[in-house]
Write an enzyme that holds these catalytic residues in place. Structure first.
Site, PDB file in Angstrom:
ATOM      1  N   ASP A 118      44.265 -21.257  52.655  1.00  0.00           N
ATOM      2  CA  ASP A 118      43.522 -20.071  52.227  1.00  0.00           C
ATOM      3  C   ASP A 118      43.627 -19.778  50.736  1.00  0.00           C
ATOM      4  O   ASP A 118      42.747 -19.131  50.176  1.00  0.00           O
ATOM      5  CB  ASP A 118      43.967 -18.838  53.029  1.00  0.00           C
ATOM      6  CG  ASP A 118      43.417 -18.863  54.453  1.00  0.00           C
ATOM      7  OD1 ASP A 118      42.436 -19.598  54.708  1.00  0.00           O
ATOM      8  OD2 ASP A 118      43.963 -18.148  55.310  1.00  0.00           O
ATOM      9  N   VAL A 143      40.012 -13.538  54.539  1.00  0.00           N
ATOM     10  CA  VAL A 143      39.542 -14.907  54.366  1.00  0.00           C
ATOM     11  C   VAL A 143      38.677 -15.238  55.584  1.00  0.00           C
ATOM     12  O   VAL A 143      39.193 -15.624  56.626  1.00  0.00           O
ATOM     13  CB  VAL A 143      40.709 -15.894  54.227  1.00  0.00           C
ATOM     14  CG1 VAL A 143      40.203 -17.260  53.799  1.00  0.00           C
ATOM     15  CG2 VAL A 143      41.744 -15.380  53.237  1.00  0.00           C
ATOM     16  N   TYR A 167      39.743 -13.725  59.224  1.00  0.00           N
ATOM     17  CA  TYR A 167      41.063 -13.111  59.271  1.00  0.00           C
ATOM     18  C   TYR A 167      41.295 -12.120  58.138  1.00  0.00           C
ATOM     19  O   TYR A 167      40.850 -12.336  57.021  1.00  0.00           O
ATOM     20  CB  TYR A 167      42.153 -14.181  59.172  1.00  0.00           C
ATOM     21  CG  TYR A 167      42.848 -14.419  60.492  1.00  0.00           C
ATOM     22  CD1 TYR A 167      43.746 -13.478  60.984  1.00  0.00           C
ATOM     23  CD2 TYR A 167      42.594 -15.542  61.250  1.00  0.00           C
ATOM     24  CE1 TYR A 167      44.367 -13.668  62.203  1.00  0.00           C
ATOM     25  CE2 TYR A 167      43.216 -15.742  62.475  1.00  0.00           C
ATOM     26  CZ  TYR A 167      44.098 -14.799  62.941  1.00  0.00           C
ATOM     27  OH  TYR A 167      44.716 -14.983  64.140  1.00  0.00           O
TER      28      TYR A 167
HETATM   29 CU   LIG Z   1      46.202 -16.084  64.188  1.00  0.00          CU
END
Ligand SMILES: [Cu+2]
Ligand SMILES: *[C@@H]1O[C@H](CO)[C@@H](O)[C@H](O)[C@H]1NC(C)=O
Ligand SMILES: *[C@@H]1O[C@H](CO)[C@@H](O)[C@H](O)[C@H]1NC(C)=O
Length: 670
Positions: free
Chosen positions: A318, A403, A406
């Site tokens: 990420d 991201v 999430y």
């Molecule tokens: Cu997770």
């Protein structure tokens, strides 16, 4: 019932106004524009045939000695030269450029012709790639085959990792989702359809439609309050925050001071928040003492555990691929942060180098959580009961990095006792795979996840967060001490006891001594300054108190794990090296694992009594459950850095409990 006078306020702090510049301040919008102008001027063809893309612009930090001399009180306070690091994509090559802002010149340019890996994807590149399917005939056919209305289809670009290919191109896969009837697009993938996009050419170079898998229904996927139908609940009562004397912290530019703490709060497009120069006031020594030179999340590795054609490559980095800073969301006052929070903005450079503002990117607030700093009740003295309690208050710096699906809630919490607690909260939406299954009874083979709703599989995955922690405990020359707790048998018969435990300490000499996996054996891990001792002779130090400990479950020779070999140990220690900051390497997208911490550490350098960096990996194995759907209640973890023989005694012995705040017209409070 009394009506409480709800009086709330917000503090807004705007950058640049009347604040003192600091050499670690992130690049300002005008500095970003200047970098852009300087780089474009020296790459003139960028305006015609091949455009130049700015994948990264960040502060090229002055080296430690010049920061130290700037900080020292007797030196003149002129700023060290302001420099920027640029990573750009130009004519299918990656450029690494250093720009000097004061002389408006390029100091160095390094061309990476065939690097193992590529720079971070900009939002601009991701957006352009995600639009390509809509003018691609085979994709329109795929939608028709599924009877999907194109006006409800959205697409997104995903990194594809590296799986042993010799030469790799800068490619991503574009996958799509259906938004008709619900904003929860991630819950409704158009499964089986993927376009391969060459980012340098910005065109589709591959396409697959592996057959119709039903798109999950919209019902039950929505999370917007405005779309919910009764019954509602649980009902929660409100509380207000009131500070008559104003906040206990001050913010000067990016420098924050609060209670006994001082630190600098920076920002980077790749890693997000950077906490530097954290020092704590020692009441006894009557001076500020250094704790943390610099700390940030260097990488967030999220490998999904589905090896099938559509999902095997889903192994995100990420920071290095998507930009944890670029992905930071604007915080919502009163919700993401309490009413007594102050907010700071952040700026990053977009694909074309122009600055983008993230409004309310950071919040800073004092946390009155109702916790106890320390206490004791004494009933052992005849005819008296002694009770001493000090209530705890801490200072929190928070960001949320979203991201894709999430949302990561990242907290830096400073405590008057000297502890720094690092918090990570996972929320948002799961990575979901479409399927034909509508009930668990139908599952015959592994579906690599949990059935969350009809045709909806929450795929198993991990989150590994690797923190860069350059602790400088009372100075730069530090050592890493690993103390094992060892059971001893009582050999002679002097004691009725048969066993006890004691400690065996070992100072790590080289990098190999400091690679550790936690959770298996009890360890006390400390960064100490062996040159400074307490009056009693103990080494001055700070301890790492691990929280959520995880170990990789992929095989060591699996490609994603080779790229993320920095997760092979929970703890590593390296000697400070300015260029070793991104744990997955300089070029993380499609990297081949030859520029990770695991490789740097192979040099087995000396780390005793040196300026050292502690790398700590925490995380979560995530087996999704139905409660995580359609949006996930926050799953929290973290760890703590805690003074250990750093102070001569309890540093908050003489702390004053916070003053009571009275509400007007209210007598029930006391
Ligand atoms: Cu997770
Ligand atoms: C697709 O959706 C749009 C927006 O709701 C609508 O105007 C259009 O008629 C739909 N097309 C078809 C073929 O149903
Ligand atoms: C610093 O790190 C880089 C990358 O690992 C390496 O190439 C370089 O040799 C290191 N410098 C020193 C002085 O060790």
């Amino acid at each position: 019932m009394k009506t409480l006078f709800v009086f709330v306020f917000m503090l807004f702090w705007s950058s640049g106004k009347c604040s003192h510049p600091h050499p670690l301040d992130p690049l300002t919008p005008s500095e970003l524009n200047l970098v852009r102008t300087i780089v474009l001027k020296s790459h003139p063809t960028s305006t015609t045939t091949h455009k130049l893309t700015f994948n990264y612009i960040g502060l090229d930090e002055p080296d430690k000695p010049s920061i130290q001399s700037w900080l020292s009180p007797n030196k003149p306070h002129h700023l060290p030269p302001r420099r920027a690091s640029v990573i750009a994509r130009f004519q299918k090559q990656s450029l690494e450029i250093t720009v000097d802002l004061s002389t408006r010149s390029i100091i160095s340019t390094k061309t990476h012709k065939d690097p193992h890996g590529f720079p971070m994807l900009t939002f601009g590149e991701q957006f352009m790639a995600s639009q390509l399917p809509f003018s691609y005939e085979p994709f329109k056919e795929s939608l028709k085959k599924r009877s999907l209305n194109v006006s409800y289809v959205v697409c997104a670009a995903f990194t594809i990792g590296w799986f042993g290919e010799g030469k790799s191109e800068r490619k991503v896969k574009v996958k799509c989702y259906y938004t008709e009837g619900s904003a929860n697009l991630y819950a409704r993938p158009v499964e089986g359809v993927a376009a391969v996009v060459d980012l340098d050419e910005m065109k589709i170079v591959g396409y697959s439609d592996r057959g119709v898998i039903p798109v999950a229904k919209a019902e039950g996927t929505e999370y917007r309050a405005s779309k919910m139908k009764p019954p509602f609940g649980p009902e929660l009562k409100g509380v207000a925050v009131k500070q008559d004397e104003g906040p206990g912290f001050t913010i000067d530019g990016h420098s924050v001071s609060w209670a006994n703490w001082n630190f600098h709060l920076g920002f980077d497009i790749e890693v997000g928040p950077i906490v530097s120069l954290a020092s704590i006031y020692d009441l006894e020594k009557q001076e500020y003492r250094q704790v943390l030179y610099k700390g940030f999340i260097s990488e967030v590795f999220v490998p999904y555990q589905d090896p099938t054609e559509e999902w095997y490559y889903t192994t995100y980095f990420d920071c290095g691929e998507y930009g944890f800073g670029q992905s930071m969301s604007s915080l919502q006052p009163f919700k993401d942060c309490p009413a007594n929070a102050a907010f700071l903005d952040a700026y990053y450079a977009s694909s074309d180098g122009t600055p983008v503002k993230i409004v309310n990117a950071f919040c800073i607030f004092e946390r009155h959580a109702g916790d106890i700093m320390w206490r004791h009740t004494e009933i052992g003295i005849p005819n008296q009961v002694i009770t001493e309690v000090r209530s705890d208050v801490s200072l929190v710096v928070r960001v949320v990095s979203t991201v894709g699906n999430y949302d990561y809630v990242i907290d830096w919490e400073f405590k008057p006792s000297g502890s720094i607690k690092l918090g990570v909260g996972l929320t948002g939406i799961l990575g979901i795979k479409g399927g034909t299954v509508t009930n668990r009874d139908q599952i015959k083979e592994d579906i690599y996840g949990t059935l969350l709703a009809e045709n909806t599989i929450g795929v198993y995955h991990d989150h590994f967060l690797t923190y860069y922690l350059d602790l400088d405990i009372d100075g730069e020359a530090n050592s890493f001490v690993k103390t094992s707790l060892k059971t001893e048998r009582v050999k002679d018969h002097t004691s009725p006891r048969k066993s006890y435990w004691t400690v065996v300490s070992e100072t790590a000499k080289t990098e190999a001594d400091a690679r550790l996996n936690l959770g298996l054996k009890p360890y006390e891990l400390q960064v100490v300054n062996a040159n400074k001792k307490t009056k009693l002779g103990n080494k001055i130090g700070y301890r790492l108190l691990p929280g959520s400990v995880v170990h990789p479950l992929l095989l060591n020779d699996d490609y994603p794990q080779i790229r993320a070999a920095f997760t092979n140990y929970n703890v590593w220690v390296t000697p400070y090296n300015k260029s070793e900051k991104w744990v997955g390497g300089l070029f993380v997208d499609r990297s081949q694992g030859d520029d990770t911490l695991a490789v740097w550490s192979m040099r087995d350098r000396k780390i005793e009594n040196e300026d050292i960096v502690l790398w700590y990996t925490m995380g979560f194995h995530h087996v999704p459950s139905q409660e995580d759907f359609p949006v996930m209640p926050t799953l929290s973890g973290g760890f703590e850095l805690r003074p250990t023989n750093f102070f001569e005694s309890n540093p908050v012995l003489k702390a004053k409990s916070p003053k009571l705040v009275y509400w007007p017209n209210c007598t029930s409070q006391h």
